[in-house]
Motif scaffolding. Structure first.
Motif, PDB file in Angstrom:
ATOM      1  N   THR A   4     -11.387   3.142   9.562  1.00 32.10           N
ATOM      2  CA  THR A   4     -10.862   2.980   8.207  1.00 32.10           C
ATOM      3  C   THR A   4      -9.393   3.369   8.213  1.00 32.10           C
ATOM      4  OG1 THR A   4     -11.347   5.239   7.541  1.00 32.10           O
ATOM      5  CG2 THR A   4     -13.104   3.627   7.233  1.00 32.10           C
ATOM      6  N   ARG A   5      -8.749   3.124   7.094  1.00 31.41           N
ATOM      7  CA  ARG A   5      -7.333   3.534   7.036  1.00 31.41           C
ATOM      8  C   ARG A   5      -6.972   3.918   5.610  1.00 31.41           C
ATOM      9  NH1 ARG A   5      -5.902  -0.125   3.307  1.00 31.41           N
ATOM     10  NH2 ARG A   5      -5.956  -2.312   3.873  1.00 31.41           N
ATOM     11  N   PHE A   6      -5.968   4.774   5.538  1.00 37.97           N
ATOM     12  CA  PHE A   6      -5.358   5.099   4.250  1.00 37.97           C
ATOM     13  C   PHE A   6      -3.931   4.593   4.377  1.00 37.97           C
ATOM     14  CE2 PHE A   6      -3.024   8.556   1.771  1.00 37.97           C
ATOM     15  CZ  PHE A   6      -3.191   7.905   0.564  1.00 37.97           C
ATOM     16  N   ALA A   7      -3.485   3.801   3.377  1.00 32.36           N
ATOM     17  CA  ALA A   7      -2.224   3.079   3.542  1.00 32.36           C
ATOM     18  C   ALA A   7      -1.289   3.298   2.360  1.00 32.36           C
ATOM     19  CB  ALA A   7      -2.534   1.594   3.718  1.00 32.36           C
ATOM     20  N   PRO A   8      -0.763   4.497   2.214  1.00 29.17           N
ATOM     21  CA  PRO A   8       0.128   4.739   1.077  1.00 29.17           C
ATOM     22  C   PRO A   8       1.516   4.141   1.293  1.00 29.17           C
ATOM     23  CG  PRO A   8       0.020   6.688   2.460  1.00 29.17           C
ATOM     24  CD  PRO A   8      -0.926   5.687   3.062  1.00 29.17           C
ATOM     25  N   SER A   9       2.171   3.812   0.192  1.00 26.37           N
ATOM     26  CA  SER A   9       3.578   3.412   0.249  1.00 26.37           C
ATOM     27  C   SER A   9       4.388   4.676  -0.012  1.00 26.37           C
ATOM     28  CB  SER A   9       3.887   2.395  -0.851  1.00 26.37           C
ATOM     29  OG  SER A   9       3.002   1.318  -0.740  1.00 26.37           O
ATOM     30  N   ASN A  25     -11.980   6.997   2.429  1.00 29.87           N
ATOM     31  CA  ASN A  25     -11.852   6.388   3.755  1.00 29.87           C
ATOM     32  C   ASN A  25     -12.047   7.419   4.860  1.00 29.87           C
ATOM     33  OD1 ASN A  25     -11.094   3.414   3.687  1.00 29.87           O
ATOM     34  ND2 ASN A  25      -9.712   4.234   2.133  1.00 29.87           N
ATOM     35  N   TRP A  26     -11.511   8.604   4.639  1.00 34.84           N
ATOM     36  CA  TRP A  26     -11.657   9.674   5.644  1.00 34.84           C
ATOM     37  C   TRP A  26     -13.127  10.051   5.802  1.00 34.84           C
ATOM     38  CZ3 TRP A  26     -13.348  14.745   5.934  1.00 34.84           C
ATOM     39  CH2 TRP A  26     -12.916  15.474   7.042  1.00 34.84           C
ATOM     40  N   LEU A  27     -13.780  10.265   4.654  1.00 37.41           N
ATOM     41  CA  LEU A  27     -15.192  10.669   4.705  1.00 37.41           C
ATOM     42  C   LEU A  27     -16.056   9.580   5.351  1.00 37.41           C
ATOM     43  CD1 LEU A  27     -15.589  12.273   1.147  1.00 37.41           C
ATOM     44  CD2 LEU A  27     -15.877  13.456   3.343  1.00 37.41           C
ATOM     45  N   TYR A  28     -15.758   8.346   4.996  1.00 36.84           N
ATOM     46  CA  TYR A  28     -16.555   7.238   5.526  1.00 36.84           C
ATOM     47  C   TYR A  28     -16.423   7.184   7.050  1.00 36.84           C
ATOM     48  CZ  TYR A  28     -18.791   2.676   5.666  1.00 36.84           C
ATOM     49  OH  TYR A  28     -19.656   1.642   5.915  1.00 36.84           O
ATOM     50  N   LEU A  38      -3.823   6.560   9.600  1.00 31.48           N
ATOM     51  CA  LEU A  38      -2.843   6.739   8.519  1.00 31.48           C
ATOM     52  C   LEU A  38      -1.758   5.697   8.733  1.00 31.48           C
ATOM     53  CD1 LEU A  38      -1.485   8.131   6.142  1.00 31.48           C
ATOM     54  CD2 LEU A  38      -0.534   9.815   7.737  1.00 31.48           C
ATOM     55  N   ARG A  39      -1.634   4.809   7.752  1.00 29.38           N
ATOM     56  CA  ARG A  39      -0.652   3.730   7.864  1.00 29.38           C
ATOM     57  C   ARG A  39       0.342   3.840   6.723  1.00 29.38           C
ATOM     58  NH1 ARG A  39      -3.131  -1.808   6.548  1.00 29.38           N
ATOM     59  NH2 ARG A  39      -2.034  -1.689   4.569  1.00 29.38           N
ATOM     60  N   ILE A  40       1.602   3.827   7.065  1.00 28.38           N
ATOM     61  CA  ILE A  40       2.628   3.952   6.041  1.00 28.38           C
ATOM     62  C   ILE A  40       3.121   2.544   5.707  1.00 28.38           C
ATOM     63  CG2 ILE A  40       4.891   4.933   5.519  1.00 28.38           C
ATOM     64  CD1 ILE A  40       2.749   7.081   5.807  1.00 28.38           C
ATOM     65  N   ASP A  41       2.939   2.154   4.468  1.00 26.15           N
ATOM     66  CA  ASP A  41       3.345   0.814   4.016  1.00 26.15           C
ATOM     67  C   ASP A  41       4.788   0.872   3.505  1.00 26.15           C
ATOM     68  OD1 ASP A  41       0.829   0.078   4.694  1.00 26.15           O
ATOM     69  OD2 ASP A  41       0.179  -0.548   2.697  1.00 26.15           O
ATOM     70  N   ASP A  42       5.718   0.779   4.460  1.00 30.81           N
ATOM     71  CA  ASP A  42       7.117   1.039   4.113  1.00 30.81           C
ATOM     72  C   ASP A  42       8.024  -0.166   4.348  1.00 30.81           C
ATOM     73  OD1 ASP A  42       6.824   1.043   6.818  1.00 30.81           O
ATOM     74  OD2 ASP A  42       7.963   2.861   7.195  1.00 30.81           O
ATOM     75  N   THR A  43       7.527  -1.360   4.011  1.00 33.59           N
ATOM     76  CA  THR A  43       8.397  -2.530   4.215  1.00 33.59           C
ATOM     77  C   THR A  43       9.434  -2.660   3.102  1.00 33.59           C
ATOM     78  OG1 THR A  43       6.748  -3.906   3.139  1.00 33.59           O
ATOM     79  CG2 THR A  43       6.745  -3.899   5.544  1.00 33.59           C
ATOM     80  N   ASP A  44       9.230  -1.926   2.021  1.00 39.29           N
ATOM     81  CA  ASP A  44      10.233  -1.955   0.951  1.00 39.29           C
ATOM     82  C   ASP A  44      11.270  -0.873   1.265  1.00 39.29           C
ATOM     83  OD1 ASP A  44      11.740  -1.742  -1.336  1.00 39.29           O
ATOM     84  OD2 ASP A  44      10.038  -1.986  -2.700  1.00 39.29           O
ATOM     85  N   ALA A  45      12.317  -1.305   2.006  1.00 37.70           N
ATOM     86  CA  ALA A  45      13.281  -0.331   2.544  1.00 37.70           C
ATOM     87  C   ALA A  45      13.999   0.428   1.436  1.00 37.70           C
ATOM     88  CB  ALA A  45      14.293  -1.038   3.439  1.00 37.70           C
ATOM     89  N   GLU A  46      14.185  -0.240   0.315  1.00 39.07           N
ATOM     90  CA  GLU A  46      14.934   0.402  -0.756  1.00 39.07           C
ATOM     91  C   GLU A  46      14.160   1.546  -1.405  1.00 39.07           C
ATOM     92  OE1 GLU A  46      16.870  -1.897  -4.231  1.00 39.07           O
ATOM     93  OE2 GLU A  46      17.612  -2.620  -2.286  1.00 39.07           O
ATOM     94  N   ARG A  47      12.875   1.308  -1.639  1.00 35.84           N
ATOM     95  CA  ARG A  47      12.090   2.311  -2.366  1.00 35.84           C
ATOM     96  C   ARG A  47      11.402   3.324  -1.445  1.00 35.84           C
ATOM     97  NH1 ARG A  47       7.982  -0.370  -5.328  1.00 35.84           N
ATOM     98  NH2 ARG A  47       7.645   1.582  -6.410  1.00 35.84           N
TER      99      ARG A  47
END
Ligand code: GLU
Length: 436
Positions: A4-9, A25-28, A38-47
């Protein structure tokens, strides 16, 4: 294997709303003996901000939600370029030249005419000449061409779920500035990292339908999906506007224990009762995705504090030994001191006030009508040093005989004089610890 993954921006601090997918997701993953990414959704370089990435890791560390793999989307742009090329080649990704204002006007017109504000695919009807003309002074954004069919899946929480993609706008996958939207990146990542299950908020249900089509278009098998309900406040109103003040950092600063927050969040929206859990293993053992329902999950700060208090009242000394040492409590008395005060505090933040009492750094409270009585008591207590477990009983018995006071009038002025408060632990046990 379950992955599983957790994908915060990283566009802000994590709040209780984000904690829900992180924890589920962690418990599952842990329950299935699988892995958690742990995936960081950081394609929005500005924010996206590095300080938020650090804070996300700190928050998860604080909660003990460890990850087996760390990835960030900003480092995978080549992969997304390749995926975009593949979709272009198969005719599933097409350039659009409308500005945000033009799209806005078009949506208003559609709404006024009683039609759903779905993108009308005007860009697909452009001739090569028209497109070339627009490209002279505009850069395109790119949309995924949906199959206008009904997409169906068996949702881990909602059961049979379907979305009619005929009434959904073709999603934008690439912005005008060339930046990728999470919609495409997430599918590439889920394929590449072997994600087996995605648990996320029900605000993503429509995304899921479009992403299932993107999985398909990229030749990857879609993951299993489960969509949990969103948090509401005690009155049932959306929490979305207040989430900014319900950050994990602020909850930590209030002195809430990690296991209190986890025990609370793990059961919100589930049919199981909310109970304090003594360890992560207990949380995992009690976890069952099937117990979650579609009803909104009511988040009550008061319930969280109450659970925290219950957990604090039984917290073992070992868990706070370092904290007590840092607060200046001598090792020799730290354990009995903790056992005495833990039932009198609601959060760990209250420890310094009790350390001050221990050291006599607190304001002694003596009411005018008790002044003589307290002076007599002080003399008797001073004469009875060193204070032991028997001192309190013996001295108050003598004072009772000497002054004729009894009950509250006998005890309360002494408690107030010694601790500056009207509440607190058993004075007979506290007295020998006081450093006077
Ligand atoms: N970055 C996305 C979000 O925070 C991830 C959603 C997902 O779990 O797929 O909404």
């Amino acid at each position: 294997m379950t992955i599983t993954r957790f994908a915060p921006s990283p566009t802000g601090r994590l709040h209780v709303g984000n904690l829900r997918p992180a924890l589920l997701n962690w418990l599952y993953a842990r329950k299935q003996g699988g892995q958690f990414v742990l995936r960081i959704d950081d394609t929005d370089a500005e924010r996206s901000k590095e300080e938020h990435v650090d804070a996300i890791k700190r928050d998860l560390d604080w909660l003990g939600l460890g990850w087996d793999r760390f990835e960030r989307q900003s480092e995978r742009l080549d992969r997304y370029d390749a995926a975009a090329d593949e979709l272009r080649a198969s005719g599933r990704l097409y350039p659009c030249y409308e500005t945000a204002t033009e799209l806005d006007i078009r949506r208003k017109v559609q709404r006024n005419a009683g039609r759903p504000p779905v993108y009308d695919r005007a860009a697909l009807k452009l001739t090569d000449e028209e497109r070339a003309k627009l490209a002279e002074d505009r850069r395109p954004h790119w949309r995924f061409k949906l199959d206008q069919t009904r997409v169906t899946w068996t949702d881990g929480i909602r059961g049979e779920t379907n979305v009619d993609c005929g009434s959904v706008s073709d999603p934008v996958l690439i912005r005008e500035d060339g930046g990728y939207l999470y919609t495409l990146c997430s599918v590439c990542d889920d394929i590449d990292f072997g994600i087996s299950d995605v648990i996320r908020g029900e605000d993503h249900v429509t995304n899921t339908a479009t992403q299932i089509q993107i999985f398909d278009a990229l030749g990857g098998a879609a993951t299993a999906f489960a969509h949990h309900s969103l948090l509401v406040d005690e009155e049932g109103a959306s929490l979305s506007k207040r989430l900014g003040s319900l950050t994990l950092e602020s909850i930590r600063d209030q002195g809430i224990e990690p296991l209190a927050l986890l025990s609370y969040m793990a059961r919100l929206g589930s049919s199981d009762p909310i109970e304090p859990r003594a360890s992560h293993d207990e949380l995992i053992a009690g976890f069952d995705l099937n117990s979650y329902g579609r009803a909104p999950a009511r988040f009550s700060p008061g319930d969280l504090t109450a659970l925290n208090t219950r957990i604090l009242h039984t917290k073992p000394y070992a868990d706070v030994a370092a904290l007590l040492r840092d607060a200046g409590v001598p090792d020799a008395i730290a354990e009995p001191f903790w056992h005495l005060i833990r039932e009198n505090i609601e959060e760990l933040d209250a420890i310094p006030a009790w350390v001050a009492i221990l050291k006599g750094d607190c304001e002694s409270v003596v009411d005018a009508e008790d002044a003589d009585y307290v002076a007599t008591a002080r003399a008797r207590l001073n004469a009875a040093k060193p204070w032991t477990a028997e001192t309190w009983k013996a001295v108050t018995a003598d004072l009772k005989t000497e002054t004729g006071r009894k009950g509250r009038a006998l005890f309360m002025p002494l408690r107030k004089a010694l601790t500056g408060r009207t509440d607190g632990p058993d004075m007979a046990a506290l007295l020998p610890l006081l450093d006077r």
